[in-house]
Enzyme design. Structure first.
Site, PDB file in Angstrom:
ATOM      1  N   LYS A   1      34.403  32.541  36.730  1.00 15.72           N
ATOM      2  CA  LYS A   1      34.901  33.869  36.361  1.00 15.72           C
ATOM      3  C   LYS A   1      36.403  33.851  36.084  1.00 15.72           C
ATOM      4  O   LYS A   1      36.869  34.533  35.166  1.00 15.72           O
ATOM      5  CB  LYS A   1      34.583  34.887  37.446  1.00 15.72           C
ATOM      6  N   THR A   2      37.148  33.069  36.859  1.00 15.29           N
ATOM      7  CA  THR A   2      38.597  33.008  36.631  1.00 15.29           C
ATOM      8  C   THR A   2      38.889  32.420  35.254  1.00 15.29           C
ATOM      9  O   THR A   2      39.738  32.919  34.511  1.00 15.29           O
ATOM     10  CB  THR A   2      39.277  32.162  37.724  1.00 15.29           C
TER      11      THR A   2
ATOM     12  N   ASP B   1      39.891  41.657  38.364  1.00 15.41           N
ATOM     13  CA  ASP B   1      39.204  40.556  39.036  1.00 15.41           C
ATOM     14  C   ASP B   1      38.654  41.033  40.383  1.00 15.41           C
ATOM     15  O   ASP B   1      39.174  41.979  40.977  1.00 15.41           O
ATOM     16  CB  ASP B   1      40.189  39.402  39.245  1.00 15.41           C
ATOM     17  N   GLU B   2      37.618  40.370  40.894  1.00 11.15           N
ATOM     18  CA  GLU B   2      37.020  40.671  42.207  1.00 11.15           C
ATOM     19  C   GLU B   2      36.728  42.162  42.368  1.00 11.15           C
ATOM     20  O   GLU B   2      37.052  42.787  43.388  1.00 11.15           O
ATOM     21  CB  GLU B   2      37.953  40.194  43.343  1.00 11.15           C
TER      22      GLU B   2
ATOM     23  N   GLN C   1      28.568  39.170  46.585  1.00  9.45           N
ATOM     24  CA  GLN C   1      29.668  38.660  47.404  1.00  9.45           C
ATOM     25  C   GLN C   1      30.577  39.787  47.898  1.00  9.45           C
ATOM     26  O   GLN C   1      31.739  39.564  48.226  1.00  9.45           O
ATOM     27  CB  GLN C   1      30.487  37.637  46.616  1.00  9.45           C
TER      28      GLN C   1
ATOM     29  N   ARG D   1      29.144  28.218  49.355  1.00  5.22           N
ATOM     30  CA  ARG D   1      30.381  27.425  49.472  1.00  5.22           C
ATOM     31  C   ARG D   1      30.077  25.930  49.365  1.00  5.22           C
ATOM     32  O   ARG D   1      30.985  25.119  49.155  1.00  5.22           O
ATOM     33  CB  ARG D   1      31.087  27.654  50.817  1.00  5.22           C
TER      34      ARG D   1
END
Length: 680
Positions: A48-49, A239-240, A270, A617
């Site tokens: 996504k970044t 973002d986020e 998330q 993770r």
């Protein structure tokens, strides 16, 4: 200036960046087609970044000016990194790009236009400590004697006020829901908040929350300012987005109202920060708030093997409230996740240590492995074993279990009993008493060393005639605690000694002094569980005081890189990170998920999202560890049922390792694990 949404100034075939080469098809659709309101559902590890960075670069290449782009991130570090990467892609400076956290952006707007609502541009920003200092001043102004009644400390008052502002819930509801211990003090807290607000304004100060609330007020009250910024920001990227609160949502909704080119990136699976005021409703309601929203999905995962993703997908599918996603790995199948059932916490630690050593022998650095847990107290037993074995580790984003303030507070009484001349322990224990400051703590300790031959002499009143009435009352409480802890039927039973410290006053201290007191009380309960086998104060304190200078057995060869260490972390602190091997411990019913969530579907689904974050993770190896018994201070040894998050998984999603119950053995091989990994 470009007309919003057209991007016609530079033909695609003349762009410097070959977007088709650097992006996968899902990412490319976002970068080239995310005009008007767009919701990008970015699965874990899906880049996504990268997508956001290339979208910004694409806008700039097509002729949008940097100061017409607003990129909101959740850390200033992330903002700097994204801006730097955009500049590297374009090979030019984009210093005019509006890029930063919501608070950073709010501060910039207020400096420029805050005068429209009476905010002078030279205001100072108070940090958390400054805010607490001002709240203390308000308490003095109101002549509220917090030492004579059950009253929250300034830190707790600050948390109550901050949560209320960020969630836009009134103070009464916040206290009633999250701080019911202070229901009778609602009016006092409201008055404190009112005076706190006035004193901030009179001194030309803003606190951290003001940077959002005042920005929103400015945009609502000044049409000129509102028009200025809604006209300027042709493209807004967030973002986020799943971690935004109501204030942040309202700010970006206003700023995007003219051009409507708003792109938000997030993953509902998330969303794990409700306790900070974040609301998952922002991501679910986005299509309602912004009609004709285009929804994109990033489902190609670059982090984990497919077997790990399959387990994650199976788990999150039990959530009723979700956007459906199906993560696909570019890495292929990989190793199946492993479910390990061990007898108790000691075997859990033994397995982790042995597996860590095996992976290290296979060439993995320690810092490429992580042990994740729901709550900090779950790491206590493991930390002790790591220290004894000489294996370096760090607690990411936190403090080692036995170095936490509340643990050291409770232990300070035992330290005085072990060594009555321990000045640091005296200072710490006395500081917990309301009415004894640093000055009198020093006087009390010096008087003890001069006039008392043993600890028993503290109970002789003749030694303490110099104390003033208020200090004497506080000192009397300290003496009562010490008397209770050293009684014949208590002394030597370390768990009972610590319980006495907690029940005679420290529990109340936690409630009034820590905003996360429930977590701290859970830690203290685990301290009692840990202490129940000890019958020597000296041995217990020696074990809990182990540190970097510990000279015990070393089972790992010295590593060339002295910064190599095993990572221990709560799952909340692990979000956004990744490791080759992840071990999730304490998968016990009523611990993970937390017992409070079992009767509330919304809370249970957030707990499941937390499990999903933990699982995703892992890159190559995932270990799910379930202790079958645990010690509970109130009930003794109890059967520990597996977490519901394990029980609901299909058996084919993991491989099960069972261990033989040998008293002195440790680790995979010594415990006789069936179906062991080929490297074991």
């Amino acid at each position: 200036m470009l007309e919003s949404g057209t991007l016609e100034s530079v033909p695609v075939n003349m762009l410097k960046i070959d977007y088709t080469k650097h992006l996968n098809p899902e990412q490319l659709k976002v970068v080239m087609g995310a005009d008007e309101p767009c919701l990008v559902l970015a699965g874990a590890g899906s880049g996504k970044t990268r997508t956001l960075i290339y979208r910004v670069a694409y806008l700039l290449e097509r002729g949008v000016k940097p100061d017409n782009i607003l990129l909101a991130t959740f850390t200033n570090k992330a903002a700097r990194q994204m801006k730097d990467r955009v500049e590297m892609l374009l090979r030019k400076d984009v210093k005019d790009l509006w890029c930063g956290t919501f608070h950073h952006i709010g501060n910039r707007i207020l400096r420029m236009r805050g005068k429209h609502i009476g905010i002078k541009p030279d205001y100072n920003i108070m940090d958390q400590e400054d805010a607490r200092t001002l709240i203390k001043a308000c308490l003095r102004e109101l002549k509220i004697n917090t030492k004579d009644k059950f009253f929250p400390a300034p830190r707790v008052i600050q948390s109550i006020i901050s949560y209320s502002r960020n969630t836009k819930e009134n103070l009464s509801n916040v206290i009633n829901t999250y701080y019911p211990e202070f229901l009778e003090l609602i009016n006092d807290v409201k008055v404190i908040y009112s005076i706190y607000t006035k004193r901030k304004a009179s001194s030309n100060n803003l606190d951290y929350d003001d940077l959002l609330t005042e920005t929103l007020r400015l945009l609502n009250q000044s049409q000129a300012v509102r028009g200025r910024f809604t006209g300027q920001f042709e493209n807004i990227l967030v973002d986020e987005y799943q971690d935004t609160n109501k204030l942040q949502f309202e700010i970006i909704k206003i700023l995007s109202e003219e051009h409507k080119n708003i792109l938000v990136v997030g993953d509902d699976a998330q969303s794990i920060y409700a306790f900070r005021g974040a609301t998952i409703d922002n991501i679910f309601n986005f299509p309602k708030e912004f009609p004709e929203t285009k929804i994109f999905k990033l489902q190609t995962n670059y982090r984990s093997s497919q077997d790990i993703l399959d387990l994650a997908n199976e788990s999150i599918n039990f959530n009723r409230k979700q956007y459906e996603k199906d993560l696909k790995s570019v890495k292929g199948r990989g190793e199946k996740p492993i479910l390990i059932e061990v007898r108790d916490l000691r075997r859990q630690s033994a397995f982790i240590i042995q597996r860590v050593l095996e992976l290290h022998d296979e060439g993995y650095d320690l810092k490429k492995m992580a042990v994740l847990f729901r709550a900090h107290y779950q790491s206590a037993e493991l930390e002790m074993e790591l220290l004894k074995r000489g294996i370096p580790y760090i607690i990411r984003g936190g403090i080692k279990f036995f170095e936490q303030a509340h643990i050291k507070d409770a232990l300070s009484y035992l330290r005085i009993i072990q060594n009555p001349n321990d000045e640091i322990a005296w200072m710490r224990a006395l500081s917990l008493e309301q009415g004894i400051g640093a000055g009198f703590s020093t006087k009390i300790f010096k008087n003890f060393t001069w006039n008392c031959k043993s600890l028993k002499d503290i109970f002789k009143d003749k030694h303490w005639n110099f104390l003033k009435k208020k200090t004497r009352v506080a000192f009397e409480h300290f003496r009562n605690t010490m008397s209770a802890v050293t009684k014949d039927n208590t002394y030597g039973k370390i768990d009972l000694m610590l319980e006495t410290v907690i029940k005679t006053g420290y529990e109340k201290y936690c409630i009034t002094h820590f905003d996360n007191y429930k977590d701290r009380l859970d830690d203290l309960k685990e301290l009692l569980n840990f202490a129940h086998t000890y019958r020597s104060v000296n041995k217990f304190l020696a074990d809990t005081s182990l540190g970097e200078t510990f000279k015990g057995e070393t089972v790992i060869e010295p590593v060339k890189d002295t910064s190599d260490y095993l990572i221990l972390t709560t799952i909340h602190q692990a979000k956004g990170l990744e490791w080759d091997a992840v071990m999730i411990i304490g998968l016990i019913d009523n611990q993970f998920p937390h017992s409070k969530s079992m009767e509330d579907l919304q809370q249970l689904e957030e707990e499941r999202r937390l499990f999903y974050v933990a699982v995703t993770r892992a890159k190559n190896y995932l270990y799910l560890i379930h202790p079958m018994t645990r010690y509970d201070y109130n009930y003794g040894n109890v059967i520990a049922r597996p977490s519901v998050f394990i029980e609901e998984l299909p058996h084919e999603s993991y491989e099960k390792w069972e261990t033989e119950q040998k008293e002195e053995s440790i680790g995979c091989q010594a415990l006789g694990i069936d179906n062991a990994h080929p490297g074991a």
